[in-house]
Design a protein around this motif. Structure first.
Motif, PDB file in Angstrom:
ATOM      1  N   VAL A  78       0.635  11.383  25.396  1.00 36.95           N
ATOM      2  CA  VAL A  78       0.737  11.479  23.932  1.00 36.95           C
ATOM      3  C   VAL A  78      -0.302  10.563  23.274  1.00 36.95           C
ATOM      4  O   VAL A  78      -0.677   9.533  23.836  1.00 36.95           O
ATOM      5  CB  VAL A  78       2.148  11.075  23.418  1.00 36.95           C
ATOM      6  N   PRO A  79      -0.768  10.915  22.065  1.00 37.25           N
ATOM      7  CA  PRO A  79      -1.625   9.993  21.330  1.00 37.25           C
ATOM      8  C   PRO A  79      -0.838   8.746  20.927  1.00 37.25           C
ATOM      9  O   PRO A  79       0.331   8.865  20.533  1.00 37.25           O
ATOM     10  CB  PRO A  79      -2.058  10.782  20.094  1.00 37.25           C
ATOM     11  N   VAL A  80      -1.465   7.587  21.071  1.00 38.13           N
ATOM     12  CA  VAL A  80      -0.780   6.343  20.710  1.00 38.13           C
ATOM     13  C   VAL A  80      -1.617   5.583  19.688  1.00 38.13           C
ATOM     14  O   VAL A  80      -2.848   5.672  19.675  1.00 38.13           O
ATOM     15  CB  VAL A  80      -0.495   5.452  21.947  1.00 38.13           C
ATOM     16  N   VAL A  81      -0.921   4.833  18.846  1.00 40.60           N
ATOM     17  CA  VAL A  81      -1.560   4.009  17.820  1.00 40.60           C
ATOM     18  C   VAL A  81      -1.011   2.604  17.960  1.00 40.60           C
ATOM     19  O   VAL A  81       0.214   2.416  17.998  1.00 40.60           O
ATOM     20  CB  VAL A  81      -1.233   4.539  16.402  1.00 40.60           C
ATOM     21  N   ARG A  82      -1.909   1.636  18.039  1.00 45.79           N
ATOM     22  CA  ARG A  82      -1.459   0.252  18.070  1.00 45.79           C
ATOM     23  C   ARG A  82      -1.466  -0.303  16.657  1.00 45.79           C
ATOM     24  O   ARG A  82      -2.523  -0.372  16.003  1.00 45.79           O
ATOM     25  CB  ARG A  82      -2.353  -0.592  18.971  1.00 45.79           C
ATOM     26  N   ALA A  83      -0.308  -0.678  16.160  1.00 46.48           N
ATOM     27  CA  ALA A  83      -0.226  -1.215  14.802  1.00 46.48           C
ATOM     28  C   ALA A  83       1.004  -2.097  14.702  1.00 46.48           C
ATOM     29  O   ALA A  83       1.990  -1.914  15.432  1.00 46.48           O
ATOM     30  CB  ALA A  83      -0.157  -0.088  13.780  1.00 46.48           C
ATOM     31  N   ASP A  84       0.923  -3.052  13.768  1.00 45.56           N
ATOM     32  CA  ASP A  84       2.002  -4.019  13.571  1.00 45.56           C
ATOM     33  C   ASP A  84       2.788  -3.653  12.312  1.00 45.56           C
ATOM     34  O   ASP A  84       2.235  -3.627  11.209  1.00 45.56           O
ATOM     35  CB  ASP A  84       1.394  -5.417  13.434  1.00 45.56           C
ATOM     36  N   LEU A  85       4.075  -3.386  12.500  1.00 47.03           N
ATOM     37  CA  LEU A  85       4.922  -2.946  11.387  1.00 47.03           C
ATOM     38  C   LEU A  85       5.424  -4.098  10.532  1.00 47.03           C
ATOM     39  O   LEU A  85       6.140  -3.864   9.558  1.00 47.03           O
ATOM     40  CB  LEU A  85       6.134  -2.172  11.943  1.00 47.03           C
ATOM     41  N   SER A  86       5.038  -5.323  10.861  1.00 44.59           N
ATOM     42  CA  SER A  86       5.573  -6.452  10.092  1.00 44.59           C
ATOM     43  C   SER A  86       4.856  -6.640   8.754  1.00 44.59           C
ATOM     44  O   SER A  86       5.251  -7.480   7.953  1.00 44.59           O
ATOM     45  CB  SER A  86       5.536  -7.737  10.922  1.00 44.59           C
ATOM     46  N   GLY A  87       3.788  -5.841   8.510  1.00 42.22           N
ATOM     47  CA  GLY A  87       3.102  -5.855   7.215  1.00 42.22           C
ATOM     48  C   GLY A  87       2.707  -4.438   6.854  1.00 42.22           C
ATOM     49  O   GLY A  87       2.790  -3.534   7.689  1.00 42.22           O
ATOM     50  N   PRO A  88       2.236  -4.218   5.613  1.00 42.76           N
ATOM     51  CA  PRO A  88       1.997  -2.844   5.141  1.00 42.76           C
ATOM     52  C   PRO A  88       0.772  -2.157   5.747  1.00 42.76           C
ATOM     53  O   PRO A  88       0.631  -0.949   5.635  1.00 42.76           O
ATOM     54  CB  PRO A  88       1.824  -3.024   3.625  1.00 42.76           C
ATOM     55  N   GLY A  89      -0.116  -2.905   6.412  1.00 48.15           N
ATOM     56  CA  GLY A  89      -1.389  -2.348   6.874  1.00 48.15           C
ATOM     57  C   GLY A  89      -1.260  -1.216   7.878  1.00 48.15           C
ATOM     58  O   GLY A  89      -2.211  -0.452   8.066  1.00 48.15           O
ATOM     59  N   TRP A  90      -0.107  -1.063   8.514  1.00 53.55           N
ATOM     60  CA  TRP A  90       0.038  -0.040   9.562  1.00 53.55           C
ATOM     61  C   TRP A  90      -0.182   1.368   9.020  1.00 53.55           C
ATOM     62  O   TRP A  90      -0.558   2.274   9.755  1.00 53.55           O
ATOM     63  CB  TRP A  90       1.402  -0.151  10.238  1.00 53.55           C
ATOM     64  N   LEU A 114      12.409  -4.744   5.830  1.00 57.07           N
ATOM     65  CA  LEU A 114      12.883  -3.386   6.130  1.00 57.07           C
ATOM     66  C   LEU A 114      12.878  -2.515   4.875  1.00 57.07           C
ATOM     67  O   LEU A 114      12.508  -1.342   4.923  1.00 57.07           O
ATOM     68  CB  LEU A 114      14.284  -3.438   6.759  1.00 57.07           C
ATOM     69  N   ARG A 115      13.253  -3.097   3.727  1.00 57.33           N
ATOM     70  CA  ARG A 115      13.187  -2.329   2.473  1.00 57.33           C
ATOM     71  C   ARG A 115      11.744  -1.892   2.192  1.00 57.33           C
ATOM     72  O   ARG A 115      11.493  -0.742   1.819  1.00 57.33           O
ATOM     73  CB  ARG A 115      13.698  -3.187   1.303  1.00 57.33           C
ATOM     74  N   ALA A 116      10.796  -2.808   2.375  1.00 59.35           N
ATOM     75  CA  ALA A 116       9.383  -2.464   2.147  1.00 59.35           C
ATOM     76  C   ALA A 116       8.917  -1.411   3.156  1.00 59.35           C
ATOM     77  O   ALA A 116       8.213  -0.449   2.807  1.00 59.35           O
ATOM     78  CB  ALA A 116       8.523  -3.723   2.245  1.00 59.35           C
ATOM     79  N   LEU A 117       9.355  -1.570   4.407  1.00 59.39           N
ATOM     80  CA  LEU A 117       8.964  -0.615   5.456  1.00 59.39           C
ATOM     81  C   LEU A 117       9.492   0.781   5.135  1.00 59.39           C
ATOM     82  O   LEU A 117       8.798   1.784   5.351  1.00 59.39           O
ATOM     83  CB  LEU A 117       9.505  -1.113   6.807  1.00 59.39           C
ATOM     84  N   TYR A 118      10.690   0.862   4.607  1.00 63.59           N
ATOM     85  CA  TYR A 118      11.239   2.177   4.246  1.00 63.59           C
ATOM     86  C   TYR A 118      10.345   2.857   3.196  1.00 63.59           C
ATOM     87  O   TYR A 118      10.108   4.062   3.262  1.00 63.59           O
ATOM     88  CB  TYR A 118      12.672   2.025   3.736  1.00 63.59           C
ATOM     89  N   ALA A 119       9.842   2.095   2.227  1.00 60.54           N
ATOM     90  CA  ALA A 119       8.945   2.684   1.224  1.00 60.54           C
ATOM     91  C   ALA A 119       7.630   3.122   1.878  1.00 60.54           C
ATOM     92  O   ALA A 119       7.066   4.170   1.535  1.00 60.54           O
ATOM     93  CB  ALA A 119       8.686   1.674   0.111  1.00 60.54           C
ATOM     94  N   GLU A 120       7.137   2.319   2.843  1.00 58.68           N
ATOM     95  CA  GLU A 120       5.900   2.684   3.540  1.00 58.68           C
ATOM     96  C   GLU A 120       6.095   3.944   4.389  1.00 58.68           C
ATOM     97  O   GLU A 120       5.199   4.800   4.470  1.00 58.68           O
ATOM     98  CB  GLU A 120       5.432   1.508   4.406  1.00 58.68           C
ATOM     99  N   ILE A 121       7.253   4.053   5.012  1.00 57.59           N
ATOM    100  CA  ILE A 121       7.543   5.256   5.818  1.00 57.59           C
ATOM    101  C   ILE A 121       7.518   6.488   4.909  1.00 57.59           C
ATOM    102  O   ILE A 121       6.968   7.536   5.256  1.00 57.59           O
ATOM    103  CB  ILE A 121       8.913   5.109   6.525  1.00 57.59           C
TER     104      ILE A 121
END
Ligand SMILES: C[S@@+](CC[C@H](N)C(=O)[O-])C[C@H]1O[C@@H](n2cnc3c(N)ncnc32)[C@H](O)[C@@H]1O
Length: 240
Positions: A78-90, A114-121
């Motif tokens: 599968v294609p994979v992406v390395r990114a850090d979910l602890s900030g919005p840059g992902w 987690l609230r911010a991540l939900y908006a990013e998702i």
């Protein structure tokens, strides 16, 4: 240089799944629910070695751990992406997806992140898209004065019901990592990884429902529950 071969990668994936079971009782069933709900182009968020991705046809796996990504990439193709979910840059540079799924992962983040991540998702979802999350979402104990409720007995398939999965589970997790990091074909990835912190944030499903609605999701519901394990599905747009 030794490269990871698919047989070894698949064996490491099986070992990962075995040591992960206690951390989310009924994990296989929960992940089947995620896969059944997902449609179109899917992003497996904090996907580890691909336990959810392995159930999907058109999937990209995102994680911040190079060892887990390499195992998933080689075992599943599968294609994979390395990114850090602890900030919005992902989110930067990602295409839009029809579905985003996550399993046994988002408890790593505390309430604010987690609230911010939900908006990013929601941002990475295409119109008509959905997000599905499986994790421990324990309901608060009923007050002592509440009337007794008769419900079918539910027995989790693990001896220890604590959120950490219990000491045997922690030991199996430690042994899996010790073996994976010692593998010569994973030496480069191992040298490139850093341990992350977990907030171990396990609010009830009602918290997730409220947070997802606040993040802009139009329709949110708990679609599956067994014991403390639950799946919440959030639709980007109103259901027609
Ligand atoms: C318990 S594992 C679950 C993995 C997979 N979803 C599964 O169920 O097998 C938690 C995952 O979250 C990933 N993770 C933790 N913090 C992260 C972060 N800040 N950014 C991206 N991934 C993260 C870990 O690398 C790990 O793969």
């Amino acid at each position: 240089m030794t490269t990871l071969d698919p047989v070894t990668a698949s064996a490491l994936r099986r070992g990962w799944d075995a040591q992960q079971q206690p951390f989310l009782p009924w994990r296989e069933e929960a992940f089947d629910v995620l896969a059944a709900r997902a449609h179109g182009r899917v992003l497996d968020l904090a996907g580890g070695t691909g336990s959810i991705a392995s159930r999907l046809a058109d999937v990209t796996l995102l994680d911040f751990d190079p060892v887990l990504l390499e195992i998933a990439r080689v075992a599943l193709g599968v294609p994979v992406v390395r990114a850090d979910l602890s900030g919005p840059g992902w989110v930067d540079g990602l295409p839009r997806f029809d579905s985003v799924v996550a399993g046994t992962a988002l408890h790593h983040f505390g309430p604010d992140r987690l609230r911010a991540l939900y908006a990013e998702i929601r941002e990475v979802l295409a119109p008509g898209g959905l997000f599905a999350n499986a994790d421990r979402m324990p309901e608060p104990a009923a007050p002592a004065t509440a009337p007794a409720v008769t419900a079918p007995a539910v027995t989790a398939p693990v001896a220890d019901e604590s959120a950490s999965g219990g000491s045997a589970a922690m030991e199996a997790w430690r042994v899996w990592w010790e073996e994976a990091l010692a593998h010569p074909a994973l030496a480069d990835a191992a040298a490139d990884r850093a341990d992350g912190d977990s907030a171990d944030f396990y609010p009830p499903a009602s918290w997730h429902v409220e947070a997802l609605k606040s993040a802009g999701f139009a329709h949110v519901e708990v679609v599956w529950r067994r014991g403390d394990s639950a799946v919440v599905v959030a639709h980007r747009d109103p259901l027609i």
